[in-house]
Write an enzyme that holds these catalytic residues in place. Structure first.
Site, PDB file in Angstrom:
ATOM      1  CB  SER A 250       6.976  -5.682   2.549  1.00 24.31           C
ATOM      2  OG  SER A 250       5.574  -5.520   2.512  1.00 24.31           O
TER       3      SER A 250
HETATM    4  N1  SAH Z   1       3.594  -1.009   1.878  1.00 26.95           N
HETATM    5  C1  SAH Z   1       3.821  -1.068   3.309  1.00 26.95           C
HETATM    6  C2  SAH Z   1       3.519  -2.456   3.853  1.00 26.95           C
HETATM    7  C3  SAH Z   1       2.422  -2.342   4.820  1.00 26.95           C
HETATM    8  S1  SAH Z   1       1.648  -3.782   5.439  1.00 26.95           S
HETATM    9  C4  SAH Z   1       5.202  -0.587   3.689  1.00 26.95           C
HETATM   10  O1  SAH Z   1       6.002  -0.290   2.795  1.00 26.95           O
HETATM   11  O2  SAH Z   1       5.477  -0.435   4.881  1.00 26.95           O
HETATM   12  C5  SAH Z   1       0.039  -3.619   4.719  1.00 26.95           C
HETATM   13  C6  SAH Z   1      -0.755  -2.389   5.077  1.00 26.95           C
HETATM   14  O3  SAH Z   1      -1.987  -2.487   4.385  1.00 26.95           O
HETATM   15  C7  SAH Z   1      -1.116  -2.251   6.569  1.00 26.95           C
HETATM   16  O4  SAH Z   1      -0.671  -1.019   7.036  1.00 26.95           O
HETATM   17  C8  SAH Z   1      -2.642  -2.353   6.573  1.00 26.95           C
HETATM   18  O5  SAH Z   1      -3.260  -1.535   7.551  1.00 26.95           O
HETATM   19  C9  SAH Z   1      -2.986  -1.885   5.170  1.00 26.95           C
HETATM   20  N2  SAH Z   1      -4.293  -2.309   4.653  1.00 26.95           N
HETATM   21  C10 SAH Z   1      -4.909  -3.512   4.771  1.00 26.95           C
HETATM   22  N3  SAH Z   1      -6.114  -3.496   4.151  1.00 26.95           N
HETATM   23  C11 SAH Z   1      -6.258  -2.251   3.602  1.00 26.95           C
HETATM   24  C12 SAH Z   1      -7.293  -1.587   2.856  1.00 26.95           C
HETATM   25  N4  SAH Z   1      -8.443  -2.196   2.533  1.00 26.95           N
HETATM   26  N5  SAH Z   1      -7.083  -0.316   2.470  1.00 26.95           N
HETATM   27  C13 SAH Z   1      -5.947   0.357   2.791  1.00 26.95           C
HETATM   28  N6  SAH Z   1      -4.938  -0.206   3.503  1.00 26.95           N
HETATM   29  C14 SAH Z   1      -5.091  -1.494   3.906  1.00 26.95           C
END
Ligand code: SAH
Length: 215
Positions: free
Chosen positions: A64
């Site tokens: 993000s």
């Molecule tokens: N917080 C992260 C942002 C990641 S983007 C950072 O600081 O880099 C969102 C992430 O959520 C992705 O890696 C995706 O694979 C994950 N995601 C999506 N649905 C999910 C679920 N049901 N359970 C766990 N992770 C999930």
């Protein structure tokens, strides 16, 4: 991994820019000023690690942008020793920011490759207060509930009931909800049966998906 004077200088500028954009929570700004974001990015983007931009982290996912991390973290109002559940570990950056605020962090990722990469990086960086799990976050983490704070970093179509149930009374759930565009929801658990819902600004997140994806 190296955190040079140049990186520190760029990070200070990033924090000033966030303050300019309206982030007022000094504890959040200090935590973001302390965590080297360039460690969480591919080498190819290192030059831009402190720009206010999202970047690809592989597997169609993104880290993000700093403003979004600051916005969500401010809404959570994290205190030292809070038990925080993050859903969507991705690069691990947001988890590191929560740990820098003194929280005990549980973070869930549904993609095995990202889970492994983030876990080894956070271990290498010495973040002992973060527990990474390879899980489908739509179900939360019932065996470690209740949580003081729950943060979802992917865009959901609906608020999973399981997450509301796993909040402690007085706890806060921050989750972006919507299809094309997501509105930030801040849900506070007022009592065993009552919740308060605030619907805030619009963002764009990668989708919150059910089930896990193995390598
Ligand atoms: N917080 C992260 C942002 C990641 S983007 C950072 O600081 O880099 C969102 C992430 O959520 C992705 O890696 C995706 O694979 C994950 N995601 C999506 N649905 C999910 C679920 N049901 N359970 C766990 N992770 C999930």
């Amino acid at each position: 991994m190296k955190d040079t004077y140049r990186h520190k200088g760029l990070r200070r500028r990033m924090v000033d820019a966030l303050r300019q954009r309206g982030i007022a929570d000094e504890a959040v700004l200090a935590a973001m000023g302390a965590v080297p974001r360039h460690y969480f990015l591919d080498k190819a983007f290192e030059e831009h690690a402190y720009d206010d931009k999202p970047f690809p982290i592989g597997n169609q996912q993104t880290i993000s942008q700093p403003f979004t991390v600051a916005y969500q973290t401010s809404l959570l109002d994290v205190h030292a020793r809070d038990r925080v559940l993050e859903i969507g570990t991705g690069s691990g950056y947001q988890a590191a920011v929560l740990a820098a605020l003194g929280a005990k962090v549980y973070t869930l990722e549904r993609q095995e490759a990202l889970f492994q990469q983030a876990k080894s990086l956070l271990d290498e960086m010495g973040f002992s207060g973060i527990r990474c799990l390879f899980r489908d976050g739509t179900k939360g983490l019932p065996e470690f509930a209740p949580f003081d704070k729950i943060l979802v970093t992917a865009g959901a179509l609906v608020v999973p009931e399981a997450l509301k149930e796993q909040l402690a009374v007085g706890g806060v759930l921050v989750i972006p909800v919507g299809e094309e565009v997501q509105y930030m929801y801040k849900i506070t658990r007022l009592s065993q049966t009552e919740y308060k819902e605030d619907i805030l600004d619009a963002f764009r997140f990668v989708p919150f998906l059910e089930g896990v994806q193995r390598k």
